[in-house]
Design an enzyme around this catalytic site. Structure first.
Site, mmCIF file in Angstrom:
data_model
loop_
_atom_site.group_PDB
_atom_site.id
_atom_site.type_symbol
_atom_site.label_atom_id
_atom_site.label_comp_id
_atom_site.label_asym_id
_atom_site.label_seq_id
_atom_site.Cartn_x
_atom_site.Cartn_y
_atom_site.Cartn_z
ATOM 1 N N HIS A 204 -10.225 73.958 10.355
ATOM 2 C CA HIS A 204 -10.811 73.025 11.439
ATOM 3 C C HIS A 204 -10.512 71.678 11.066
ATOM 4 C CE1 HIS A 204 -14.465 71.730 13.548
ATOM 5 N NE2 HIS A 204 -14.505 70.603 12.736
ATOM 6 N N GLU A 205 -10.524 71.119 9.922
ATOM 7 C CA GLU A 205 -10.123 69.847 9.574
ATOM 8 C C GLU A 205 -8.762 69.576 9.836
ATOM 9 O OE1 GLU A 205 -12.486 67.541 8.879
ATOM 10 O OE2 GLU A 205 -13.967 69.213 8.577
ATOM 11 N N HIS B 120 -8.051 68.507 13.558
ATOM 12 C CA HIS B 120 -8.467 67.028 13.657
ATOM 13 C C HIS B 120 -7.051 66.176 13.583
ATOM 14 C CE1 HIS B 120 -12.500 67.451 14.547
ATOM 15 N NE2 HIS B 120 -12.810 67.769 13.185
ATOM 16 N N GLU C 295 -14.756 68.292 18.394
ATOM 17 C CA GLU C 295 -15.303 69.310 17.170
ATOM 18 C C GLU C 295 -15.288 70.729 17.780
ATOM 19 O OE1 GLU C 295 -15.609 68.660 14.249
ATOM 20 O OE2 GLU C 295 -15.767 66.679 14.355
#
Length: 423
Positions: free
Chosen positions: A278-279, A282, A358
């Site tokens: 997930h990070e 970004h 997100e």
């Protein structure tokens, strides 16, 4: 007129506070839509009865503190102006030294100190609340240390910003907002570059991930995403909180992926890999740089509106606020009040953009790890650890949530599972 403004300002705050209390405690419906009952998004399936009750209690009180805190700042700055305290601070500064920079420093010191004292009770209530509900594990002395660090970091930054800003305003009372914005660009980038290596370590200890086997898995994931990562950092948060978190911070060579040790302690490797994916999303989708660009655009509009509103307020109510011109540092409380209001008003927009990013990061992580069980388990554990509402009230979501709600995140994964089974 000053008394009238003060009275109506306080009255408006009281009415607003009563509305927020009524909305959160009596009107807002946080129950799950019937179609989600019994699903993996239903908190009754992964929280026990006590956790369900505590999450509702904790969330309501925390939310009302949030909605009361920011407008309280506006009332504080308003009263500082109406009672002439801003003029008093300026007089004290002028009598203390002849050097302009030191006069500004002394003025900012008094304003920062009074602001710290005024907002301290709300901060302490929030800290006590998190202790009561076992979110915080931090001792009072440790919490107070962080508060004092906040004070000095805020004070030091404010002295530099205010000194430069009012120098610019004195040079150009018409276009100061534009010149201030231009100077804010390198300053913002510089502060973001310093954040991971200078500011963050003031509060906690950071070090490379101790679990080398897990770090190897994370770096392999990064390699698959073409991310030039050499280390994953962990930070000792267990002595302060039971909540879980992971984040990306910094820019350029100072960029870091950081895991709280509480996350490492409570999640398994697959769940942590989902968080890391997930990070990484970004980074891959350049959300940080898009965020910086969006912030700079909003700050340009915000500074322009601040300049126009300040001119209007001083022209109309300058006598009541004991202000005659915008380039006097005594106008700083007015400037801070207007900026705070504009930030609050614009937060639904910035939160909407953040929630979109997100959501994309969640989708990227699911596709990258292909582990929906770990993803759902992660979100369920995040809800339990933070006593978060799975389906918060609409106003809370709009003004507070930079992430999708847990209902949205978990149901999205369940829909993904269904899509995969139907292929």
């Amino acid at each position: 007129m000053a008394r009238k403004i003060g009275f109506y300002g306080v009255l408006a705050y009281v009415i607003y506070a009563l509305f927020i209390y009524w909305y959160l405690f009596y009107f807002a419906n946080t129950s799950l839509p019937f179609e989600y009952e019994g699903s993996k998004a239903d908190p009754a399936t992964f929280m026990n009865g006590r956790e369900l009750v505590l999450s509702e209690e904790y969330s309501k009180i925390r939310n009302i503190l949030f909605f009361l805190a920011t407008p309280f700042e506006w009332i504080f700055y308003l009263l500082i102006l109406l009672f002439g305290l801003s003029k008093v601070f300026k007089d004290w500064a002028d009598k203390s030294t002849k050097f302009k920079f030191l006069q500004t420093t002394i003025y900012v010191a008094w304003l920062t100190f009074f602001s710290f004292i005024a907002t301290f009770p709300i901060g302490y209530i929030s800290y006590s609340l998190s202790k009561k509900y076992n979110i915080s594990t931090q001792t009072f002395s440790s919490w107070m240390k962080d508060e004092l660090i906040d004070f000095w970091v805020s004070f030091g930054t404010m002295v530099i910003v205010v000194s430069v800003l009012y120098w610019i305003i004195n040079k150009s009372t018409k276009r100061w907002w534009l010149y201030a914005w231009l100077i804010s660009i390198p300053f913002t980038l510089f502060m973001m570059f310093l954040q991971p290596v200078v500011i963050d370590p003031l509060y906690n200890d950071f070090y490379p991930l101790k679990n080398k086997e897990l770090e190897s898995k994370i770096l392999q994931l990064a390699s698959e995403a073409n991310i030039p990562a050499e280390h994953v950092f962990e930070v000792n948060m267990a002595e302060k909180t039971n909540a879980l978190n992971a984040y990306v911070t910094g820019i350029g060579s100072n960029s870091r992926i950081v895991l709280w040790d509480t996350t490492l302690n409570r999640l398994n490797d697959n769940q942590i890999l989902f968080i890391m994916a997930h990070e990484m999303a970004h980074y891959v989708e350049k959300h940080l740089y898009i965020g910086i660009a969006g912030y700079l655009l909003l700050s340009l509009l915000g500074l322009y509106l601040t300049a126009r509103i300040m001119d209007y307020v001083i022209a109309r109510w300058g006598d009541s606020f004991k202000l005659t011109k915008v380039n006097d540092v005594r106008s700083l409380p007015l400037l801070l009040m207007i900026i705070s209001m504009l930030m609050f008003i614009s937060s639904p927009l910035s939160n909407t953009v953040s929630r979109y990013q997100e959501t994309r990061a969640d989708r990227y992580a699911i596709k990258m790890t292909d582990d929906t069980e770990a993803a759902i388990g992660t979100f369920q554990e995040l809800s339990r650890a933070g006593l978060s509402q799975v389906n918060p009230p609409l106003l809370v979501k709009i003004f507070r949530y930079g992430h999708p709600t847990m209902l949205e995140r978990i149901s999205m994964i369940e829909e993904y599972e269904l899509e995969q089974r139907n292929k």
